[in-house]
Design a protein around this motif. Structure first.
Motif, PDB file in Angstrom:
ATOM      1  N   TRP A  29       0.820  -1.199   0.000  1.00 24.98           N
ATOM      2  CA  TRP A  29       0.000   0.000   0.000  1.00 24.98           C
ATOM      3  C   TRP A  29       0.861   1.259   0.000  1.00 24.98           C
ATOM      4  CZ3 TRP A  29      -4.667   1.153  -1.329  1.00 24.98           C
ATOM      5  CH2 TRP A  29      -5.187   2.399  -1.009  1.00 24.98           C
ATOM      6  N   SER A  30       1.914   1.261   0.788  1.00 29.10           N
ATOM      7  CA  SER A  30       2.808   2.412   0.848  1.00 29.10           C
ATOM      8  C   SER A  30       3.452   2.664  -0.512  1.00 29.10           C
ATOM      9  CB  SER A  30       3.879   2.179   1.909  1.00 29.10           C
ATOM     10  OG  SER A  30       4.804   3.227   1.909  1.00 29.10           O
ATOM     11  N   GLY A  31       3.897   1.604  -1.173  1.00 31.13           N
ATOM     12  CA  GLY A  31       4.499   1.738  -2.501  1.00 31.13           C
ATOM     13  C   GLY A  31       3.497   2.232  -3.521  1.00 31.13           C
ATOM     14  N   ARG A  32       2.259   1.731  -3.453  1.00 31.16           N
ATOM     15  CA  ARG A  32       1.208   2.161  -4.378  1.00 31.16           C
ATOM     16  C   ARG A  32       0.903   3.630  -4.160  1.00 31.16           C
ATOM     17  NH1 ARG A  32      -3.889   3.549  -4.305  1.00 31.16           N
ATOM     18  NH2 ARG A  32      -5.283   3.068  -6.018  1.00 31.16           N
ATOM     19  N   THR A  33       0.760   4.038  -2.914  1.00 33.97           N
ATOM     20  CA  THR A  33       0.445   5.419  -2.591  1.00 33.97           C
ATOM     21  C   THR A  33       1.545   6.358  -3.094  1.00 33.97           C
ATOM     22  OG1 THR A  33      -0.802   4.697  -0.662  1.00 33.97           O
ATOM     23  CG2 THR A  33      -0.108   6.988  -0.686  1.00 33.97           C
ATOM     24  N   ALA A  34       2.787   5.991  -2.874  1.00 38.51           N
ATOM     25  CA  ALA A  34       3.907   6.813  -3.335  1.00 38.51           C
ATOM     26  C   ALA A  34       3.921   6.902  -4.857  1.00 38.51           C
ATOM     27  CB  ALA A  34       5.230   6.247  -2.820  1.00 38.51           C
ATOM     28  N   ARG A  35       3.638   5.797  -5.539  1.00 40.59           N
ATOM     29  CA  ARG A  35       3.623   5.784  -7.004  1.00 40.59           C
ATOM     30  C   ARG A  35       2.507   6.671  -7.537  1.00 40.59           C
ATOM     31  NH1 ARG A  35       0.463   3.147 -10.116  1.00 40.59           N
ATOM     32  NH2 ARG A  35      -0.078   1.562  -8.586  1.00 40.59           N
ATOM     33  N   VAL A  36       1.313   6.566  -6.949  1.00 43.01           N
ATOM     34  CA  VAL A  36       0.175   7.373  -7.386  1.00 43.01           C
ATOM     35  C   VAL A  36       0.473   8.854  -7.164  1.00 43.01           C
ATOM     36  CG1 VAL A  36      -2.244   7.926  -6.870  1.00 43.01           C
ATOM     37  CG2 VAL A  36      -1.529   5.543  -7.112  1.00 43.01           C
ATOM     38  N   GLN A  37       1.054   9.203  -6.019  1.00 46.94           N
ATOM     39  CA  GLN A  37       1.381  10.613  -5.754  1.00 46.94           C
ATOM     40  C   GLN A  37       2.430  11.107  -6.733  1.00 46.94           C
ATOM     41  OE1 GLN A  37      -0.148  12.892  -3.278  1.00 46.94           O
ATOM     42  NE2 GLN A  37       0.724  14.044  -4.985  1.00 46.94           N
ATOM     43  N   HIS A  38       3.429  10.287  -7.027  1.00 45.88           N
ATOM     44  CA  HIS A  38       4.464  10.674  -7.983  1.00 45.88           C
ATOM     45  C   HIS A  38       3.842  10.941  -9.363  1.00 45.88           C
ATOM     46  CE1 HIS A  38       8.307  10.885 -10.019  1.00 45.88           C
ATOM     47  NE2 HIS A  38       7.858   9.986 -10.886  1.00 45.88           N
ATOM     48  N   GLU A  39       2.937  10.071  -9.792  1.00 39.04           N
ATOM     49  CA  GLU A  39       2.270  10.254 -11.088  1.00 39.04           C
ATOM     50  C   GLU A  39       1.451  11.545 -11.105  1.00 39.04           C
ATOM     51  OE1 GLU A  39       0.050   6.645 -11.552  1.00 39.04           O
ATOM     52  OE2 GLU A  39       1.845   5.469 -12.054  1.00 39.04           O
ATOM     53  N   ALA A  40       0.759  11.840 -10.014  1.00 41.06           N
ATOM     54  CA  ALA A  40      -0.033  13.071  -9.938  1.00 41.06           C
ATOM     55  C   ALA A  40       0.872  14.298  -9.916  1.00 41.06           C
ATOM     56  CB  ALA A  40      -0.927  13.040  -8.700  1.00 41.06           C
ATOM     57  N   ALA A 132      -2.125  18.359  -7.593  1.00 40.07           N
ATOM     58  CA  ALA A 132      -1.371  17.095  -7.428  1.00 40.07           C
ATOM     59  C   ALA A 132      -1.933  16.287  -6.278  1.00 40.07           C
ATOM     60  CB  ALA A 132       0.115  17.398  -7.206  1.00 40.07           C
ATOM     61  N   TYR A 133      -2.239  16.942  -5.179  1.00 40.65           N
ATOM     62  CA  TYR A 133      -2.815  16.243  -4.021  1.00 40.65           C
ATOM     63  C   TYR A 133      -4.164  15.614  -4.392  1.00 40.65           C
ATOM     64  CZ  TYR A 133      -4.585  15.343   0.660  1.00 40.65           C
ATOM     65  OH  TYR A 133      -5.093  14.741   1.789  1.00 40.65           O
ATOM     66  N   LEU A 134      -5.013  16.422  -5.033  1.00 40.15           N
ATOM     67  CA  LEU A 134      -6.364  15.957  -5.358  1.00 40.15           C
ATOM     68  C   LEU A 134      -6.347  14.806  -6.357  1.00 40.15           C
ATOM     69  CD1 LEU A 134      -8.200  19.392  -5.559  1.00 40.15           C
ATOM     70  CD2 LEU A 134      -8.191  17.773  -3.649  1.00 40.15           C
ATOM     71  N   TYR A 135      -5.497  14.885  -7.372  1.00 41.53           N
ATOM     72  CA  TYR A 135      -5.439  13.813  -8.363  1.00 41.53           C
ATOM     73  C   TYR A 135      -4.845  12.520  -7.793  1.00 41.53           C
ATOM     74  CZ  TYR A 135      -7.068  16.507 -12.390  1.00 41.53           C
ATOM     75  OH  TYR A 135      -7.834  17.215 -13.279  1.00 41.53           O
ATOM     76  N   ALA A 136      -4.117  12.626  -6.700  1.00 41.88           N
ATOM     77  CA  ALA A 136      -3.544  11.418  -6.086  1.00 41.88           C
ATOM     78  C   ALA A 136      -4.546  10.689  -5.199  1.00 41.88           C
ATOM     79  CB  ALA A 136      -2.303  11.776  -5.271  1.00 41.88           C
TER      80      ALA A 136
END
Length: 138
Positions: A29-40, A132-136
């Motif tokens: 979950w931590s890796g997914r969250t970091a990846r999604v935030q990076h993409e946003a 960026a925050y909202l899209y993540a």
């Protein structure tokens, strides 16, 4: 006595398995969250990690419910949650994409004078950070 020892060993083994599964799930979950935030962050040119103080300082929490933002339980505007990225329009008038989101966050009333959303007047970089925050929030 032998059955008590067997139950104790079985219980300990079950606890270890549960612990391993929990750690694995949290790591995923931590890796997914970091990846999604990076993409946003990449899509918007912003840094989502800077957004919460910006949103709090500019009253976003007064009108919107926003996950992760303390006190953001407003009922005037739409919920800004995981459904935001999948919406077709922003403010009912703009195609939902990062550039339009940034424009809307900064100057909603210039785009639609009848909207309840105020033109915040925040800087372009601050709007990029908020977007960026909202899209993540997926």
């Amino acid at each position: 006595m032998h059955s008590d020892l067997s139950r104790l060993i079985a219980g300990a083994a079950a606890a270890v398995v549960l612990l391993v599964l929990t750690v694995a799930a949290l790591t995923w979950w931590s890796g997914r969250t970091a990846r999604v935030q990076h993409e946003a962050d990449e899509a918007t040119g912003g840094v989502g990690a800077r957004a919460i103080p910006i949103m709090r300082a500019n009253g976003c929490a007064g009108c919107h419910t926003i996950p992760g933002v303390p006190g953001a339980e407003g009922k005037v505007g739409p919920r800004l949650d995981a459904s935001l990225a999948g919406r077709a329009h922003i403010g009912g008038v703009l195609a939902n994409n990062p550039e339009n989101m940034i424009r809307w966050i900064r100057a909603a009333r210039e785009i639609n004078p009848r909207t309840a959303m105020p033109s915040t007047g925040i800087s372009e970089q601050e709007a990029r950070d908020v977007a960026a925050y909202l899209y993540a929030l997926k």
